[in-house]
Write a protein that holds these residues in place. Structure first.
Motif, short mmCIF file in Angstrom:
data_model
loop_
_atom_site.label_atom_id
_atom_site.label_comp_id
_atom_site.label_asym_id
_atom_site.label_seq_id
_atom_site.Cartn_x
_atom_site.Cartn_y
_atom_site.Cartn_z
N HIS A 60 0.87 -1.39 -0.14
CA HIS A 60 -0.34 0.26 -0.40
C HIS A 60 0.99 1.19 -0.37
O HIS A 60 0.24 2.66 -0.32
CB HIS A 60 -0.62 0.30 1.25
CG HIS A 60 -1.82 -0.99 1.31
ND1 HIS A 60 -2.98 -1.31 0.32
CD2 HIS A 60 -1.98 -2.74 2.72
CE1 HIS A 60 -3.61 -2.39 0.80
NE2 HIS A 60 -3.59 -2.98 1.77
N LEU A 61 2.07 0.83 0.45
CA LEU A 61 2.68 2.01 0.20
C LEU A 61 3.77 2.85 -1.22
O LEU A 61 4.39 1.68 -1.54
CB LEU A 61 3.28 2.00 1.67
CG LEU A 61 3.56 2.05 2.78
CD1 LEU A 61 4.41 1.38 3.48
CD2 LEU A 61 2.95 2.48 3.45
N ALA A 62 4.04 3.75 -0.78
CA ALA A 62 4.30 4.73 -1.84
C ALA A 62 6.24 4.31 -1.97
O ALA A 62 6.46 3.74 -0.76
CB ALA A 62 4.42 6.12 -2.21
N ALA A 63 6.58 4.45 -3.32
CA ALA A 63 8.33 3.88 -3.86
C ALA A 63 9.57 4.87 -2.48
O ALA A 63 8.58 6.30 -2.01
CB ALA A 63 8.95 4.09 -5.20
N GLY A 64 9.71 4.29 -1.97
CA GLY A 64 10.59 5.21 -0.98
C GLY A 64 10.54 4.71 0.30
O GLY A 64 11.79 5.12 1.19
N VAL A 65 9.81 4.31 0.97
CA VAL A 65 9.42 4.41 2.44
C VAL A 65 10.56 3.03 2.76
O VAL A 65 11.54 2.22 2.07
CB VAL A 65 7.96 3.29 2.69
CG1 VAL A 65 7.86 3.32 4.27
CG2 VAL A 65 7.33 4.83 1.84
N ARG A 66 11.19 3.50 3.94
CA ARG A 66 12.43 2.64 4.42
C ARG A 66 11.25 1.46 5.70
O ARG A 66 11.02 2.60 6.24
CB ARG A 66 13.38 3.27 5.25
CG ARG A 66 14.33 3.51 3.89
CD ARG A 66 15.39 5.24 4.25
NE ARG A 66 14.42 6.60 4.59
CZ ARG A 66 14.41 7.16 5.66
NH1 ARG A 66 16.04 8.00 5.55
NH2 ARG A 66 14.02 8.68 5.27
N LEU A 67 11.78 0.67 6.16
CA LEU A 67 11.01 -0.28 6.72
C LEU A 67 12.69 -0.50 7.55
O LEU A 67 13.40 -1.38 7.03
CB LEU A 67 10.49 -1.53 5.98
CG LEU A 67 10.72 -3.32 6.86
CD1 LEU A 67 8.93 -1.71 8.21
CD2 LEU A 67 9.57 -4.37 6.21
N CYS A 68 12.37 -0.49 8.61
CA CYS A 68 13.71 -0.67 9.78
C CYS A 68 13.13 -1.54 10.72
O CYS A 68 11.86 -1.92 11.23
CB CYS A 68 13.80 0.85 10.65
SG CYS A 68 14.48 1.80 9.31
N ASN A 69 14.24 -2.31 11.26
CA ASN A 69 13.60 -3.84 12.01
C ASN A 69 14.35 -3.13 13.27
O ASN A 69 14.95 -2.01 13.61
CB ASN A 69 14.00 -5.22 11.70
CG ASN A 69 15.18 -5.33 11.81
OD1 ASN A 69 16.66 -4.56 12.04
ND2 ASN A 69 15.95 -6.86 11.76
N ALA A 70 13.66 -3.94 14.59
CA ALA A 70 14.25 -3.76 15.59
C ALA A 70 16.27 -4.60 16.92
O ALA A 70 15.95 -4.88 17.59
CB ALA A 70 13.73 -4.00 17.15
N ARG A 71 17.26 -4.83 15.22
CA ARG A 71 17.72 -5.31 15.84
C ARG A 71 18.68 -4.46 16.74
O ARG A 71 18.24 -3.17 16.42
CB ARG A 71 19.15 -5.22 14.45
CG ARG A 71 20.07 -5.94 14.47
CD ARG A 71 20.98 -5.63 13.12
NE ARG A 71 22.44 -5.95 13.97
CZ ARG A 71 22.52 -7.46 12.88
NH1 ARG A 71 22.05 -8.15 12.32
NH2 ARG A 71 24.05 -7.70 13.24
N GLY A 72 18.94 -5.22 18.00
CA GLY A 72 19.83 -4.36 19.14
C GLY A 72 19.16 -4.28 20.75
O GLY A 72 19.29 -4.25 21.29
#
Length: 313
Positions: A82-94
């Motif tokens: 559903h999101l536009a191009a260029g959205v960064r997905l980050c996880n919770a490493r750490g």
């Protein structure tokens, strides 16, 4: 225009948030705190039922960053279309390494040393003696050697295990030794006394622990799953448990939550914990530090940490 930031932790409880954004508290409630279209940075609620975290995504037309508070991103991926191009997905490493590695060690020790049997015997007032396997000298295979897999090895080493064997998607070398590629897994499984699964859930790992995988494990070996339930074929595992050839310790299951009456509850040689790897007292301070750091980087236009993918890339 002041960007909106949605947080699943009340903003006034987080020290060090950068000035500038308008902070909105949303932890999965029915009502949204503001118009999702104005959200620029979205921190996904943690440990909510399936579908809650992705519910606002179709309307988040201005979002630039989606930050999970979990190591895995499988619960968010269905909403990314559903999101536009260029959205960064980050996880919770750490955030989850310490807690998940602690539980992994606890599950291994409890299973090998027979702690569930002792608890049941205590309830009956029975003194249950006898010899049990030790963790010392056991050969441990860690399948999925990311930051959590490395943290698990950190905690195994003081227990005098045989050298830990590491497996990941591709081969590499670490300070502790080689990491084998998944293609070598069939040859490594028959040598392991304990097999720990700590992979992310992807299309490549869904059903990874299937009948063939389990058949290759040595008689009497212990399978420990702290990854995601669908990484393991439940039907194939049940067959091995019911035969008595293997034992298992499962922090995650498929289905999950495990419903009343499911055969896994009563299967011999299995220890089930209710997806307890991450939610401990260690979670909140680490999650808050991650959020503050990521938002500071976002506000100051610095590179974000833990970027798993960028939509449209």
């Amino acid at each position: 225009m002041t960007p909106d930031v949605w947080l699943p932790i009340p903003p006034d409880e987080i020290e060090g948030l950068p000035e500038g954004p308008a902070y909105r508290f949303w932890n999965g409630e029915e009502e949204f705190p503001a118009d999702p279209a104005d959200c620029a940075f979205y921190v996904v609620p943690y440990m909510k039922p399936s579908g809650i975290g992705v519910r606002p995504l179709p309307d988040m037309r201005s979002v630039q960053v989606v930050q999970t508070l979990s190591a895995g991103i499988d619960h968010v991926e269905p909403g990314l279309r559903h999101l536009a191009a260029g959205v960064r997905l980050c996880n919770a490493r750490g955030v989850h390494e310490a807690s998940t590695a602690e539980l992994t060690l606890a599950l291994i020790l409890a299973s090998l040393r027979g702690i569930p049997d002792f608890v049941r015997a205590q309830d009956r007032g029975e003194w249950l003696g006898g010899f049990r396997p030790a963790l010392a000298d056991r050969k441990v295979l860690v399948v999925g050697y990311g930051s959590i897999g490395a943290a698990i090895e950190d905690r195994l080493v003081p227990f005098e295990v045989a050298p830990v064997v590491r497996v990941a998607r591709s081969a590499r070398t670490t300070a502790r030794g080689p990491v084998h590629p998944l293609t070598e897994l069939p040859a490594l499984l028959p040598e392991a006394d304990v097999v720990v699964v700590s992979t992310p859930l992807t299309e490549a790992t869904r059903g990874l622990v299937d009948a063939d995988f389990l058949t290759r494990m040595k008689d009497g070996a212990l399978l420990v799953n702290v990854a995601r339930g669908p990484v393991v074929d439940t039907k194939a595992l049940l067959a091995e448990l019911e035969s008595g050839r293997l034992t298992a310790a499962l922090d995650v299951t498929d289905p999950e939550p495990l419903p009343p009456g499911h055969p896994l509850w009563q299967a011999p040689g299995v220890l089930v914990s209710p997806h307890a790897g991450g939610p401990t007292s260690a979670f909140l301070p680490r999650a808050e530090r991650l959020v503050v750091d990521q938002l500071s980087r976002f506000v100051n236009r610095e590179p974000l940490r833990n970027v798993i993918l960028t939509t449209g890339a």
